[in-house]
Scaffold this motif. Structure first.
Motif, mmCIF file in Angstrom:
data_model
loop_
_atom_site.group_PDB
_atom_site.id
_atom_site.type_symbol
_atom_site.label_atom_id
_atom_site.label_comp_id
_atom_site.label_asym_id
_atom_site.label_seq_id
_atom_site.Cartn_x
_atom_site.Cartn_y
_atom_site.Cartn_z
ATOM 1 N N PHE A 144 -0.591 1.605 60.448
ATOM 2 C CA PHE A 144 -0.949 0.207 60.218
ATOM 3 C C PHE A 144 -1.799 0.118 58.961
ATOM 4 C CE2 PHE A 144 -3.663 -3.537 60.806
ATOM 5 C CZ PHE A 144 -2.771 -4.486 61.286
ATOM 6 N N TYR A 145 -1.449 -0.839 58.082
ATOM 7 C CA TYR A 145 -2.262 -1.045 56.881
ATOM 8 C C TYR A 145 -2.359 -2.532 56.576
ATOM 9 C CZ TYR A 145 -3.997 -1.038 52.133
ATOM 10 O OH TYR A 145 -4.754 -1.281 51.020
ATOM 11 N N ASP A 146 -3.579 -3.020 56.412
ATOM 12 C CA ASP A 146 -3.845 -4.402 56.052
ATOM 13 C C ASP A 146 -4.224 -4.451 54.576
ATOM 14 O OD1 ASP A 146 -4.706 -6.994 55.719
ATOM 15 O OD2 ASP A 146 -6.347 -6.869 57.172
ATOM 16 N N HIS A 147 -3.344 -5.040 53.754
ATOM 17 C CA HIS A 147 -3.635 -5.104 52.323
ATOM 18 C C HIS A 147 -4.601 -6.237 51.976
ATOM 19 C CE1 HIS A 147 -0.838 -8.471 51.992
ATOM 20 N NE2 HIS A 147 0.184 -7.729 52.387
ATOM 21 N N GLY A 148 -4.919 -7.086 52.962
ATOM 22 C CA GLY A 148 -5.950 -8.093 52.791
ATOM 23 C C GLY A 148 -5.524 -9.338 52.052
#
Length: 213
Positions: free
Chosen positions: A180-184
């Motif tokens: 999971f990655y949140d690039h914002g």
């Protein structure tokens, strides 16, 4: 690995090729390649792209309401493309394309449990929530049941209006195989170096997990 690439609604394969250009160039250097599929349904261009890019533009299935039978038409169109242009090791989808990939994976595993998965890995970027095979209900997480069992990379943006749906999609994935990655940012594929490096990291981690499996 060879990727099937599924664009978002109101766009097309060429636009998606541009959207993931920064990722694709690095991944191609790492030995991966990409094939882009257009959706089946003619569509109006996404508002922010109007007058900027050339059409025609497509949806994979009906937008704005439950897709109904158009979800099965999207399944058939995608499987036909896989038969003609595949096989593919992995799938990468943006927005509606991510939802289609997830919906199809869940549909196949539910209805054809003895058959191998269509893909060994999946990358969902700013994904919308997937639909069940009736096209009438979005699939929601249910306790400890994870209908997407293959390794997945889930890339979201907390400023995206679809952020809650992207999180819901992540919650449908087997947690021991899901990154999971949140690039914002908003509903987009960021192109700055920091985010590009992090997205490459989670994608390559997912592909390595698939190879080990």
């Amino acid at each position: 690995m060879r990727f099937l690439c599924l664009h978002g609604g109101g766009t097309n394969g060429e636009i998606f090729e541009i959207q993931i250009g920064g990722l694709r160039q690095i991944l191609e250097k790492n030995g991966h390649d990409f094939k882009f599929m257009n959706g089946k349904m003619d569509a109006k261009v996404e508002e922010e792209l109007e007058g900027i890019v050339d059409g025609p533009f497509y949806n994979h299935y009906t937008r704005g309401s439950s897709p109904g039978s158009s979800i099965h038409e999207a399944f058939d169109h995608t499987k036909s493309f896989i038969t003609k242009e595949g096989p593919f090791d992995a799938v990468i989808g943006f927005s509606q394309g991510a939802a289609l990939a997830a919906s199809l994976l869940i549909h196949q595993s539910k209805n054809y449990p003895a058959e191998p998965s269509l893909f060994r890995a999946a990358v969902f970027i700013c994904g919308a929530a997937p639909w069940d095979s009736t096209g009438l209900e979005q699939i929601a997480p249910q306790g400890d049941t994870y209908p997407i069992a293959i390794p997945t990379a889930n890339i979201v943006g907390k400023a995206d209006a679809l952020f809650p749906e992207g999180v819901r999609l992540y919650e449908l994935c087997e947690p021991t195989k899901a990154t999971f990655y949140d690039h914002g940012s908003k509903h987009m594929v960021p192109f700055d170096m920091k985010n590009t490096e992090e997205m490459i990291r989670v994608i390559e981690e997912t592909l390595a997990n698939a190879t080990r499996g």
